[in-house]
Design a protein around this motif. Structure first.
Motif, PDB file in Angstrom:
ATOM      1  N   GLY A 181      33.766  40.859  50.073  1.00 15.09           N
ATOM      2  CA  GLY A 181      33.244  42.202  50.346  1.00 15.09           C
ATOM      3  C   GLY A 181      32.989  42.924  49.044  1.00 15.09           C
ATOM      4  O   GLY A 181      32.878  42.303  47.980  1.00 15.09           O
ATOM      5  N   LYS A 182      32.911  44.232  49.136  1.00 16.60           N
ATOM      6  CA  LYS A 182      32.578  45.059  47.973  1.00 16.60           C
ATOM      7  C   LYS A 182      33.563  44.862  46.811  1.00 16.60           C
ATOM      8  O   LYS A 182      33.170  44.885  45.641  1.00 16.60           O
ATOM      9  N   VAL A 183      34.831  44.708  47.125  1.00 20.89           N
ATOM     10  CA  VAL A 183      35.814  44.452  46.061  1.00 20.89           C
ATOM     11  C   VAL A 183      35.759  42.951  45.741  1.00 20.89           C
ATOM     12  O   VAL A 183      36.113  42.117  46.571  1.00 20.89           O
ATOM     13  N   SER A 184      35.301  42.629  44.539  1.00 20.22           N
ATOM     14  CA  SER A 184      35.026  41.228  44.219  1.00 20.22           C
ATOM     15  C   SER A 184      36.276  40.527  43.686  1.00 20.22           C
ATOM     16  O   SER A 184      37.239  41.165  43.266  1.00 20.22           O
ATOM     17  N   ARG A 185      36.203  39.190  43.702  1.00 20.99           N
ATOM     18  CA  ARG A 185      37.330  38.399  43.205  1.00 20.99           C
ATOM     19  C   ARG A 185      37.631  38.706  41.747  1.00 20.99           C
ATOM     20  O   ARG A 185      38.776  38.786  41.331  1.00 20.99           O
ATOM     21  N   SER A 186      36.574  38.878  40.947  1.00 27.46           N
ATOM     22  CA  SER A 186      36.824  39.098  39.519  1.00 27.46           C
ATOM     23  C   SER A 186      37.443  40.476  39.294  1.00 27.46           C
ATOM     24  O   SER A 186      38.295  40.651  38.414  1.00 27.46           O
ATOM     25  N   GLU A 187      37.052  41.454  40.106  1.00 26.04           N
ATOM     26  CA  GLU A 187      37.670  42.785  40.001  1.00 26.04           C
ATOM     27  C   GLU A 187      39.162  42.699  40.326  1.00 26.04           C
ATOM     28  O   GLU A 187      39.994  43.319  39.657  1.00 26.04           O
ATOM     29  N   ILE A 188      39.489  41.936  41.365  1.00 25.43           N
ATOM     30  CA  ILE A 188      40.896  41.768  41.755  1.00 25.43           C
ATOM     31  C   ILE A 188      41.647  41.081  40.626  1.00 25.43           C
ATOM     32  O   ILE A 188      42.736  41.507  40.222  1.00 25.43           O
ATOM     33  N   HIS A 189      41.028  40.033  40.107  1.00 25.52           N
ATOM     34  CA  HIS A 189      41.647  39.271  39.028  1.00 25.52           C
ATOM     35  C   HIS A 189      41.917  40.151  37.807  1.00 25.52           C
ATOM     36  O   HIS A 189      42.963  40.048  37.164  1.00 25.52           O
ATOM     37  N   GLN A 190      40.966  41.019  37.502  1.00 24.50           N
ATOM     38  CA  GLN A 190      41.139  41.908  36.342  1.00 24.50           C
ATOM     39  C   GLN A 190      42.354  42.807  36.488  1.00 24.50           C
ATOM     40  O   GLN A 190      43.011  43.146  35.512  1.00 24.50           O
ATOM     41  N   ILE A 191      42.657  43.212  37.717  1.00 22.81           N
ATOM     42  CA  ILE A 191      43.756  44.150  37.939  1.00 22.81           C
ATOM     43  C   ILE A 191      45.104  43.447  37.933  1.00 22.81           C
ATOM     44  O   ILE A 191      46.086  43.962  37.409  1.00 22.81           O
ATOM     45  N   ILE A 192      45.193  42.262  38.549  1.00 16.55           N
ATOM     46  CA  ILE A 192      46.520  41.628  38.655  1.00 16.55           C
ATOM     47  C   ILE A 192      46.675  40.376  37.813  1.00 16.55           C
ATOM     48  O   ILE A 192      47.762  39.803  37.741  1.00 16.55           O
ATOM     49  N   ASN A 193      45.573  39.943  37.191  1.00 13.27           N
ATOM     50  CA  ASN A 193      45.682  38.787  36.307  1.00 13.27           C
ATOM     51  C   ASN A 193      46.350  37.586  36.979  1.00 13.27           C
ATOM     52  O   ASN A 193      47.132  36.867  36.357  1.00 13.27           O
ATOM     53  N   THR A 194      46.089  37.424  38.266  1.00 10.68           N
ATOM     54  CA  THR A 194      46.616  36.290  39.034  1.00 10.68           C
ATOM     55  C   THR A 194      45.413  35.529  39.554  1.00 10.68           C
ATOM     56  O   THR A 194      44.373  36.133  39.820  1.00 10.68           O
ATOM     57  N   LYS A 195      45.577  34.214  39.724  1.00  9.43           N
ATOM     58  CA  LYS A 195      44.449  33.419  40.206  1.00  9.43           C
ATOM     59  C   LYS A 195      44.087  33.831  41.650  1.00  9.43           C
ATOM     60  O   LYS A 195      44.959  33.979  42.500  1.00  9.43           O
ATOM     61  N   VAL A 196      42.798  34.012  41.888  1.00 10.13           N
ATOM     62  CA  VAL A 196      42.319  34.364  43.224  1.00 10.13           C
ATOM     63  C   VAL A 196      41.205  33.391  43.581  1.00 10.13           C
ATOM     64  O   VAL A 196      40.207  33.301  42.875  1.00 10.13           O
ATOM     65  N   THR A 197      41.403  32.620  44.677  1.00  5.63           N
ATOM     66  CA  THR A 197      40.379  31.643  45.052  1.00  5.63           C
ATOM     67  C   THR A 197      39.688  32.084  46.337  1.00  5.63           C
ATOM     68  O   THR A 197      40.179  32.943  47.067  1.00  5.63           O
ATOM     69  N   MET A 198      38.536  31.465  46.585  1.00  8.14           N
ATOM     70  CA  MET A 198      37.852  31.679  47.862  1.00  8.14           C
ATOM     71  C   MET A 198      38.431  30.648  48.834  1.00  8.14           C
ATOM     72  O   MET A 198      38.505  29.468  48.508  1.00  8.14           O
ATOM     73  N   ALA A 199      38.870  31.080  50.012  1.00  8.57           N
ATOM     74  CA  ALA A 199      39.442  30.152  50.994  1.00  8.57           C
ATOM     75  C   ALA A 199      38.368  29.171  51.456  1.00  8.57           C
ATOM     76  O   ALA A 199      37.201  29.543  51.610  1.00  8.57           O
ATOM     77  N   SER A 200      38.771  27.919  51.679  1.00 11.69           N
ATOM     78  CA  SER A 200      37.829  26.945  52.236  1.00 11.69           C
ATOM     79  C   SER A 200      37.616  27.302  53.711  1.00 11.69           C
ATOM     80  O   SER A 200      38.439  28.004  54.308  1.00 11.69           O
ATOM     81  N   PRO A 201      36.520  26.830  54.314  1.00 10.27           N
ATOM     82  CA  PRO A 201      36.311  27.113  55.740  1.00 10.27           C
ATOM     83  C   PRO A 201      37.505  26.660  56.599  1.00 10.27           C
ATOM     84  O   PRO A 201      37.874  27.335  57.548  1.00 10.27           O
ATOM     85  N   GLN A 202      38.124  25.524  56.227  1.00 12.45           N
ATOM     86  CA  GLN A 202      39.276  25.036  57.001  1.00 12.45           C
ATOM     87  C   GLN A 202      40.449  25.997  56.892  1.00 12.45           C
ATOM     88  O   GLN A 202      41.092  26.336  57.885  1.00 12.45           O
ATOM     89  N   GLN A 203      40.725  26.450  55.656  1.00 13.63           N
ATOM     90  CA  GLN A 203      41.817  27.409  55.466  1.00 13.63           C
ATOM     91  C   GLN A 203      41.533  28.686  56.241  1.00 13.63           C
ATOM     92  O   GLN A 203      42.411  29.245  56.890  1.00 13.63           O
ATOM     93  N   GLY A 204      40.288  29.129  56.186  1.00 12.19           N
ATOM     94  CA  GLY A 204      39.892  30.336  56.908  1.00 12.19           C
ATOM     95  C   GLY A 204      40.112  30.168  58.406  1.00 12.19           C
ATOM     96  O   GLY A 204      40.709  31.021  59.058  1.00 12.19           O
ATOM     97  N   ALA A 205      39.665  29.049  58.946  1.00  8.98           N
ATOM     98  CA  ALA A 205      39.743  28.843  60.397  1.00  8.98           C
ATOM     99  C   ALA A 205      41.195  28.863  60.881  1.00  8.98           C
ATOM    100  O   ALA A 205      41.492  29.391  61.952  1.00  8.98           O
ATOM    101  N   SER A 206      42.114  28.310  60.084  1.00  4.04           N
ATOM    102  CA  SER A 206      43.498  28.277  60.567  1.00  4.04           C
ATOM    103  C   SER A 206      44.261  29.555  60.235  1.00  4.04           C
ATOM    104  O   SER A 206      45.121  29.979  60.982  1.00  4.04           O
ATOM    105  N   LYS A 207      43.920  30.207  59.126  1.00  2.06           N
ATOM    106  CA  LYS A 207      44.713  31.364  58.685  1.00  2.06           C
ATOM    107  C   LYS A 207      44.042  32.711  58.938  1.00  2.06           C
ATOM    108  O   LYS A 207      44.702  33.746  58.916  1.00  2.06           O
ATOM    109  N   SER A 208      42.750  32.726  59.130  1.00  3.36           N
ATOM    110  CA  SER A 208      42.041  33.995  59.371  1.00  3.36           C
ATOM    111  C   SER A 208      40.976  33.741  60.429  1.00  3.36           C
ATOM    112  O   SER A 208      39.795  33.594  60.125  1.00  3.36           O
TER     113      SER A 208
END
Ligand code: TXA
Ligand code: MG
Length: 308
Positions: A181-208
């Motif tokens: 969405g509007k808040v991007s992965r790199s923006e999140i990463h800049q704030i918490i300096n923690t790795k942030v990945t895009m969920a795979s479709p499989q991970q999404g289907a089971s967890k979201s």
């Protein structure tokens, strides 16, 4: 102006209200009967969990436990705003909301009407206020089209962002984005300096679970514009962002690199395509060299509308 809607919500009814992303279909987060009405109204599968909308960071603790420090930092930086956090739920959170999962989605919207509504009515569950599978509503007309002209809608005009919030799971390691969405992965990463990945479709289907359904689709067929294809078919609505045709045509919409505007209008254009009887919506693809925080969200919604 809000009082009649607050009364409805307190009486266990459902009400559509604006947020900065899309309109939500609100119900009292502590009232199971009201929440059932949300699922029924949308025709939403019961395994698709809902976001709880709050109006203070401190309220997160009523719904979530074990809030990691990084999540707290993200709340302080991005809330109120278009970031939904997936956290471990408190046992008191209704299973209806979370579809029986051990996590809960929390969001503190930026829209002042939404904030005032929550302040008066209490925390609200709110999926997008569309019939399941249809494009999310970005103005009241879209809701009347799906739910009928008498449906209670708090009119906040057109929404600012136009695409749904970023959904970030902070219970997993690395943190995962289920919905860009509007808040991007790199923006999140800049704030918490923690790795942030895009969920795979499989991970999404089971967890979201929401990510596994076809979404955001008009009746017109949505597809990507082909390479070297000219926008010549008057039965096709063309949504372009870089390629610029010489003349102005009704069926060619050109965003000239303004991806925020494209996001703001995307669902309205999808619905307009149906009102105007277009058979197809063709969207210019985004080459990898085009870098803009809105592009992953746009791509995601367009691919979903195409059915991938
Ligand atoms: O911008 C938005 O987020 C809008 C406005 C109204 O706030 N709401 C919205 O809600 O888009 P909805 O229900 O249309 O989408 C919620 C998404 C779904 O994909 C759902 O699967 C995911 O959030 N979600 C909800 N609870 C979850 C949980 N506990 N774990 C993982 N994903 C969750
Ligand atoms: Mg939705």
């Amino acid at each position: 102006m809000l009082d009649q809607y607050v009364r409805l919500l307190k009486n266990g009814e459902i009400v559509a209200f604006p947020t900065e992303t899309v309109y939500g279909l609100g119900a009292d987060a502590w009232n199971a009967e009201a929440i059932r009405k949300v699922f029924a109204q949308k025709g939403r599968p019961a395994d698709n969990p809902l976001i709880v909308h709050i109006n203070a960071i401190s309220m997160a603790h009523r719904f979530a436990r074990k809030i990691p420090d990084e999540a707290q930092t993200l709340m302080e930086h991005f809330w109120p705003g278009p970031l939904t956090l997936i956290l471990q739920k408190e046992p008191t959170v209704l299973d209806l909301i979370t579809a029986g999962m051990p996590t809960v989605a929390l969001r503190y919207p930026r829209n002042p009407l939404a904030q005032r509504l929550i302040a008066k009515a209490g925390p609200l569950v709110a999926p997008s206020a569309n019939s399941s599978g249809r494009p999310s509503p970005t103005r009241p007309k879209h809701i009347y089209d799906d739910f009928g002209p008498n449906f209670p809608v708090i009119d906040g005009g057109s929404t600012d962002i136009g695409l749904e919030s970023t959904v970030l799971d902070v219970t997993s390691s690395p943190y995962k984005v289920y919905r860009p969405g509007k808040v991007s992965r790199s923006e999140i990463h800049q704030i918490i300096n923690t790795k942030v990945t895009m969920a795979s479709p499989q991970q999404g289907a089971s967890k979201s679970p929401g990510t596994k359904y076809t979404h955001y689709t008009p009746d017109a067929k949505v597809r990507w514009l082909k390479e070297k294809e000219k926008p010549l078919n008057p039965k096709t609505l063309y949504l372009l962002h870089s390629f610029s045709p010489a003349d102005n045509f009704h069926h060619i919409i050109h965003y000239a690199g303004d991806y925020n505007q494209m996001a703001r209008e995307l669902y309205d254009r999808f619905r307009q395509a149906d009102y105007d009887g277009y058979q197809t919506v063709a969207v210019e693809p985004f080459p990898p060299e085009q870098v803009n925080p809105m592009i992953p969200a746009l791509k995601n919604r367009i691919n979903k509308a195409i059915g991938r």
